[in-house]
Design a protein around this motif. Structure first.
Motif, PDB file in Angstrom:
ATOM      1  N   THR A   1       0.840  -1.196   0.000  1.00 33.55           N
ATOM      2  CA  THR A   1       0.000   0.000   0.000  1.00 33.55           C
ATOM      3  C   THR A   1       0.877   1.249   0.000  1.00 33.55           C
ATOM      4  O   THR A   1       1.594   1.512   0.948  1.00 33.55           O
ATOM      5  CB  THR A   1      -0.923   0.025   1.247  1.00 33.55           C
ATOM      6  OG1 THR A   1      -1.726  -1.152   1.244  1.00 33.55           O
ATOM      7  CG2 THR A   1      -1.815   1.247   1.240  1.00 33.55           C
ATOM      8  N   ASP A   2       0.820   1.989  -1.110  1.00 35.82           N
ATOM      9  CA  ASP A   2       1.563   3.240  -1.235  1.00 35.82           C
ATOM     10  C   ASP A   2       0.776   4.332  -0.516  1.00 35.82           C
ATOM     11  O   ASP A   2      -0.368   4.597  -0.849  1.00 35.82           O
ATOM     12  CB  ASP A   2       1.725   3.590  -2.709  1.00 35.82           C
ATOM     13  CG  ASP A   2       2.504   4.870  -2.952  1.00 35.82           C
ATOM     14  OD1 ASP A   2       2.825   5.601  -1.990  1.00 35.82           O
ATOM     15  OD2 ASP A   2       2.787   5.150  -4.137  1.00 35.82           O
ATOM     16  N   CYS A   3       1.394   4.955   0.484  1.00 33.23           N
ATOM     17  CA  CYS A   3       0.713   6.020   1.222  1.00 33.23           C
ATOM     18  C   CYS A   3       1.314   7.382   0.909  1.00 33.23           C
ATOM     19  O   CYS A   3       1.099   8.347   1.656  1.00 33.23           O
ATOM     20  CB  CYS A   3       0.709   5.735   2.719  1.00 33.23           C
ATOM     21  SG  CYS A   3       2.341   5.672   3.470  1.00 33.23           S
ATOM     22  N   GLY A   4       2.054   7.472  -0.188  1.00 30.95           N
ATOM     23  CA  GLY A   4       2.615   8.753  -0.601  1.00 30.95           C
ATOM     24  C   GLY A   4       1.515   9.790  -0.763  1.00 30.95           C
ATOM     25  O   GLY A   4       0.479   9.516  -1.348  1.00 30.95           O
ATOM     26  N   GLY A   5       1.750  10.965  -0.188  1.00 34.72           N
ATOM     27  CA  GLY A   5       0.771  12.043  -0.256  1.00 34.72           C
ATOM     28  C   GLY A   5      -0.158  12.110   0.941  1.00 34.72           C
ATOM     29  O   GLY A   5      -0.826  13.115   1.150  1.00 34.72           O
ATOM     30  N   TRP A   6      -0.206  11.044   1.730  1.00 36.39           N
ATOM     31  CA  TRP A   6      -1.045  11.064   2.930  1.00 36.39           C
ATOM     32  C   TRP A   6      -0.453  12.081   3.896  1.00 36.39           C
ATOM     33  O   TRP A   6       0.762  12.245   3.989  1.00 36.39           O
ATOM     34  CB  TRP A   6      -1.095   9.692   3.577  1.00 36.39           C
ATOM     35  CG  TRP A   6      -1.821   8.645   2.787  1.00 36.39           C
ATOM     36  CD1 TRP A   6      -2.168   8.678   1.469  1.00 36.39           C
ATOM     37  CD2 TRP A   6      -2.251   7.374   3.272  1.00 36.39           C
ATOM     38  NE1 TRP A   6      -2.787   7.503   1.108  1.00 36.39           N
ATOM     39  CE2 TRP A   6      -2.852   6.690   2.204  1.00 36.39           C
ATOM     40  CE3 TRP A   6      -2.171   6.742   4.502  1.00 36.39           C
ATOM     41  CZ2 TRP A   6      -3.393   5.408   2.328  1.00 36.39           C
ATOM     42  CZ3 TRP A   6      -2.702   5.463   4.635  1.00 36.39           C
ATOM     43  CH2 TRP A   6      -3.313   4.811   3.555  1.00 36.39           C
ATOM     44  N   THR A   7      -1.316  12.767   4.640  1.00 38.38           N
ATOM     45  CA  THR A   7      -0.873  13.824   5.532  1.00 38.38           C
ATOM     46  C   THR A   7      -1.356  13.600   6.956  1.00 38.38           C
ATOM     47  O   THR A   7      -2.360  12.928   7.189  1.00 38.38           O
ATOM     48  CB  THR A   7      -1.364  15.199   5.041  1.00 38.38           C
ATOM     49  OG1 THR A   7      -2.785  15.149   4.862  1.00 38.38           O
ATOM     50  CG2 THR A   7      -0.696  15.589   3.732  1.00 38.38           C
ATOM     51  N   GLY A   8      -0.599  14.171   7.882  1.00 34.29           N
ATOM     52  CA  GLY A   8      -0.951  14.047   9.285  1.00 34.29           C
ATOM     53  C   GLY A   8      -0.063  14.931  10.133  1.00 34.29           C
ATOM     54  O   GLY A   8       0.625  15.818   9.624  1.00 34.29           O
TER      55      GLY A   8
ATOM     56  N   TRP B   1      -2.973  10.533  11.303  1.00 35.61           N
ATOM     57  CA  TRP B   1      -3.496  10.993  10.023  1.00 35.61           C
ATOM     58  C   TRP B   1      -4.511  12.109  10.248  1.00 35.61           C
ATOM     59  O   TRP B   1      -5.290  12.084  11.198  1.00 35.61           O
ATOM     60  CB  TRP B   1      -4.158   9.844   9.261  1.00 35.61           C
ATOM     61  CG  TRP B   1      -3.254   8.691   8.963  1.00 35.61           C
ATOM     62  CD1 TRP B   1      -3.425   7.402   9.349  1.00 35.61           C
ATOM     63  CD2 TRP B   1      -2.035   8.712   8.207  1.00 35.61           C
ATOM     64  NE1 TRP B   1      -2.391   6.620   8.895  1.00 35.61           N
ATOM     65  CE2 TRP B   1      -1.525   7.394   8.186  1.00 35.61           C
ATOM     66  CE3 TRP B   1      -1.314   9.709   7.555  1.00 35.61           C
ATOM     67  CZ2 TRP B   1      -0.347   7.057   7.534  1.00 35.61           C
ATOM     68  CZ3 TRP B   1      -0.128   9.370   6.906  1.00 35.61           C
ATOM     69  CH2 TRP B   1       0.336   8.057   6.898  1.00 35.61           C
ATOM     70  N   ASP B   2      -4.539  13.070   9.324  1.00 32.09           N
ATOM     71  CA  ASP B   2      -5.516  14.152   9.418  1.00 32.09           C
ATOM     72  C   ASP B   2      -6.851  13.710   8.808  1.00 32.09           C
ATOM     73  O   ASP B   2      -6.962  12.624   8.219  1.00 32.09           O
ATOM     74  CB  ASP B   2      -4.985  15.437   8.786  1.00 32.09           C
ATOM     75  CG  ASP B   2      -4.701  15.330   7.293  1.00 32.09           C
ATOM     76  OD1 ASP B   2      -5.240  14.429   6.608  1.00 32.09           O
ATOM     77  OD2 ASP B   2      -3.922  16.164   6.798  1.00 32.09           O
ATOM     78  N   ASP B   3      -7.863  14.550   8.975  1.00 34.11           N
ATOM     79  CA  ASP B   3      -9.217  14.203   8.526  1.00 34.11           C
ATOM     80  C   ASP B   3      -9.289  13.949   7.023  1.00 34.11           C
ATOM     81  O   ASP B   3     -10.018  13.056   6.581  1.00 34.11           O
ATOM     82  CB  ASP B   3     -10.207  15.303   8.909  1.00 34.11           C
ATOM     83  CG  ASP B   3     -10.427  15.391  10.409  1.00 34.11           C
ATOM     84  OD1 ASP B   3     -10.146  14.407  11.128  1.00 34.11           O
ATOM     85  OD2 ASP B   3     -10.899  16.456  10.875  1.00 34.11           O
TER      86      ASP B   3
END
Length: 91
Positions: free
Chosen positions: A29-36, A54-56
């Motif tokens: 699972t590529d989570c590139g770009g996920w923010t928190g 992780w943010d909303d």
């Protein structure tokens, strides 16, 4: 605009996972770009890992399958842990 990579992150820093970075517990699972937001650092001072929540916007993207996989492994789907070089400051 890409964020700046940090070697030391502090609690409260908003970050983005760099493109091409897999989730530590789910390497497919590529989570590139996920923010928190950084909650704390753990591990050795010479090679810390950063616990982020992780943010909303990111949580809203999660599908039921991902949440079920986390529950199956007894993981909290709202958090993950990364090395500094996998993160960049979110602007």
């Amino acid at each position: 605009m890409a964020g700046k990579t940090l070697t030391k992150l502090t609690a409260g820093t908003k970050v983005r996972v760099k493109d091409g970075t897999p989730l530590p517990e789910f390497p497919d699972t590529d989570c590139g770009g996920w923010t928190g937001e950084i909650m704390e650092h753990i591990g050795k001072k010479s090679s810390p890992r950063y616990v982020l929540q992780w943010d909303d916007n990111t949580v809203a993207q999660f599908d039921e399958e991902y949440i079920a996989q986390c529950e199956e492994k007894k993981l909290f789907h709202l958090m993950a842990c990364f090395e500094a070089e996998e993160l960049e400051v979110a602007e």
